[in-house]
Write an enzyme that holds these catalytic residues in place. Sequence first.
Site, PDB file in Angstrom:
ATOM      1  CD1 TRP A 188      -2.957   1.638   0.540  1.00 11.55           C
ATOM      2  CD2 TRP A 188      -1.697   2.305   2.088  1.00 11.55           C
ATOM      3  NE1 TRP A 188      -3.272   2.806   0.953  1.00 11.55           N
ATOM      4  CE2 TRP A 188      -2.328   3.463   1.726  1.00 11.55           C
ATOM      5  CE3 TRP A 188      -0.440   2.628   2.866  1.00 11.55           C
ATOM      6  CZ2 TRP A 188      -2.379   4.879   2.347  1.00 11.55           C
ATOM      7  CZ3 TRP A 188      -0.315   3.986   3.672  1.00 11.55           C
ATOM      8  CH2 TRP A 188      -1.543   4.795   3.433  1.00 11.55           C
ATOM      9  CD1 TRP A 227     -15.702  -1.272  -6.255  1.00  8.64           C
ATOM     10  CD2 TRP A 227     -17.195  -1.213  -7.963  1.00  8.64           C
ATOM     11  NE1 TRP A 227     -16.175  -2.378  -6.327  1.00  8.64           N
ATOM     12  CE2 TRP A 227     -17.360  -2.696  -7.260  1.00  8.64           C
ATOM     13  CE3 TRP A 227     -18.094  -1.018  -9.089  1.00  8.64           C
ATOM     14  CZ2 TRP A 227     -17.852  -3.728  -7.351  1.00  8.64           C
ATOM     15  CZ3 TRP A 227     -19.087  -2.255  -9.181  1.00  8.64           C
ATOM     16  CH2 TRP A 227     -19.017  -3.468  -8.572  1.00  8.64           C
ATOM     17  CG  ASP A 228     -11.794   2.666  -2.131  1.00  7.69           C
ATOM     18  OD1 ASP A 228     -10.716   1.995  -2.455  1.00  7.69           O
ATOM     19  OD2 ASP A 228     -11.600   3.643  -1.578  1.00  7.69           O
ATOM     20  CG  ASP A 258      -5.259   5.217  -1.046  1.00  8.28           C
ATOM     21  OD1 ASP A 258      -5.851   5.269  -1.988  1.00  8.28           O
ATOM     22  OD2 ASP A 258      -5.725   4.338   0.065  1.00  8.28           O
TER      23      ASP A 258
END
Length: 747
Positions: free
Chosen positions: A205, A483-484, A554
């Site tokens: 991430w 759409w997460d 992100d």
Amino acid sequence: MPETKKLIHVNDEKLEFHLTNQHVSYIFRVFEKSRQLEHLYFGKHIHHRGSFDFLIEREPRSSINLNERDYTSSLEHIKQEYPGFGTTDFRYPAYELEYPEGDHISHLVYDSYKIHEGKPKLDGMPATYTESADEAQTLEVVLKDTHSSLAISLFYTVFQDRAVITRSARFHNSGDKTMKLNHAMSLSIDFPDKDFEMIHLNGAWARENHIERQPLFKGVQSISSARGASSHMHNPFFALARPETTERQGEVYGFSLVYSGNHLGQVEVDTYNVTRATMGINPYQFQWKLRPDETFQTPEVVLVYSDKGINGMSQTYHDLYRNRLAREPWKNQTRPILINNWEATYFDFNEEKIIELAEKAKDAGVELFVLDDGWFGERNDDTSSLGNWTENRSKLPHGIEGLSEKIHALGLKFGLWFEPEMINKDTPLYQEHPEWVIHMPAKPMSHGRNQFVLDFSNPDVVDALFSQMDTILAKGNIDYIKWDMNRYITEPFSTILPHDQQGELYHRYILGVYALYEKLLDKYPDLLIESCAGGGGRFDPGLLYYAPQAWTSDDTDAVERLKIQYGTSLVYPLSSIGSHVSAIPNHQVGRTTSLDMRSAVAYFGTFGYELDVTQLTEREMDQMKAQIAFFKENRQLVHEGTFYRLSSPFDGNDTAWMVVSDDKKEALVGFYQVLAQPNPTYSRLKLAGLDEETVYSIDPDGEERYGSDLNTIGLLFSENERQRGHFWSKNGKTDFHSWIVKLSAKD
């Protein structure tokens, strides 16, 4: 129309198959001693001929052979197309089944073939496609089991004008007994040597798609996911490149899986230096109950060959995925410049604040306003309301419908954030259907981000989520969805699947995700969807079939994005790479970069903003207006042009890339310096893809140069201050500096 060329040649006497166009050749045959498929060649186009016997390799070796007193019938020493388990080949197989008798030994042999014009669709699965039958031909080769009712159809598609071969497999049980499919790769291919380096995209991430490259060794090396999604850790892609291969020179073979779930890409080098590459659904925690008269279709693998380096491979993927994976109406349509309120407000907003942001963004030239997380249920933090997709009237007293009307009245499109695959315990849906959560009821259930995963293997779940989303979309006049998907699957167990079908959960889950996408797009065909999974946790070709752009990470820091976007471009076109100018200090790494640097990186993607525009100074607003005007002028070039990587952020302090229009009349160059350097050397950047005989005007300097000069000598990005007399008065470039150069052909 140019004459359609024959793409598939079959020697029916020798049972040799040659798939070829002007770029590639793919050759295999039926091995006469065992009736298995023997791989002969994949690579640069070679001329067709009556026989390819000269490609066959045989050597009697100490091994176990299929036929008595025949020392060249061992499958261990034959390069194969789709090897099975249990009959003289000890390498990892492409497929493996458990038969009703309890054994795992497969004897599938060649049965027949068929040639399809164009490219058949894969049932319930995303895949590349053709728009007319003359674009490609597909070879279907059928293998049948000599001891059971199992058949496998292998599909090979060769396109008229692309260096691409696609492969997939379909299993069919035509008997009256159930079998268990434990291992079903989409592709297996054996190369005759191990002189390769493996390239793949590694990460986590906020640092997705970092490029890794290492030599092959004897044994097994792989990339994979067992998380229920393609993952931040390993993108479903790898390449095999010759050691001397660079961005624009040398041979490379790309493998890209059109799938969004658990995957495996594996390379095995045996003791004779043969390299076996396989790719498909991860067999870990996978088992499919293949009942009588049922079929199982594997996802598609897209094979790309390039003899023009890694950049050549990337350009082939970009062209194919932009034009024959993404679908109408958005595949070639201008994407709106958006602003997302997330980093401006997080959960703390009301209708007044949203309208204020939208008005200010509209003044700057933004075209789409996206309302992110927090608009539904009682969602004021990340502990509540997922699965309750009804408006939060305390924040939005006029609901989504009223807000949408006001946004549209400003002349903006309007978009909404959803996370449909997840649920919180405080919702009516959870209270009514706790069994719809993926978990084993008799065992503890872990959470991630205070949320749980809905069982999308259950069609009732898919229908319920569609109903909730449809209600909002129908009355809200929604133009765009983000759409997460913010957590992976743990405690994988479905309460609707029998105990002997729990191995089907992961795959059925992804099929359910695809089904919801299809339902939404069937009813709202003009809807633009951007996929997201905590950033790049599910950035894969499978979702590009439904959502033509994806939130890349992100992490929006301009410096970190250099590596992330550079790596992502190995496979994915710029039109798919979600890239925004965000707030500073950056919310992920705390770094402060200039508005110019942030926009210069974000230009090479879909482009948008993620900050509180009401807090910008007048000067910053003027910069934002200029950036948006610049991107509107150049976005067709960025999204449809040919992309070249020029200097890698993984190799040093500088990064550079460029896009060239198809007619070579325009180009846009991005050059980025991470840290300022004392007493630096001169920095010349050689460009690529320009027409050698064309004279280009260089903006902002106004200089005119031939394409041959720019490709061979390059642009000078260091200071060239011949008139300045004092070293200590030098206006050096600071940390985190960028240059954007526009090239335009002179009339």
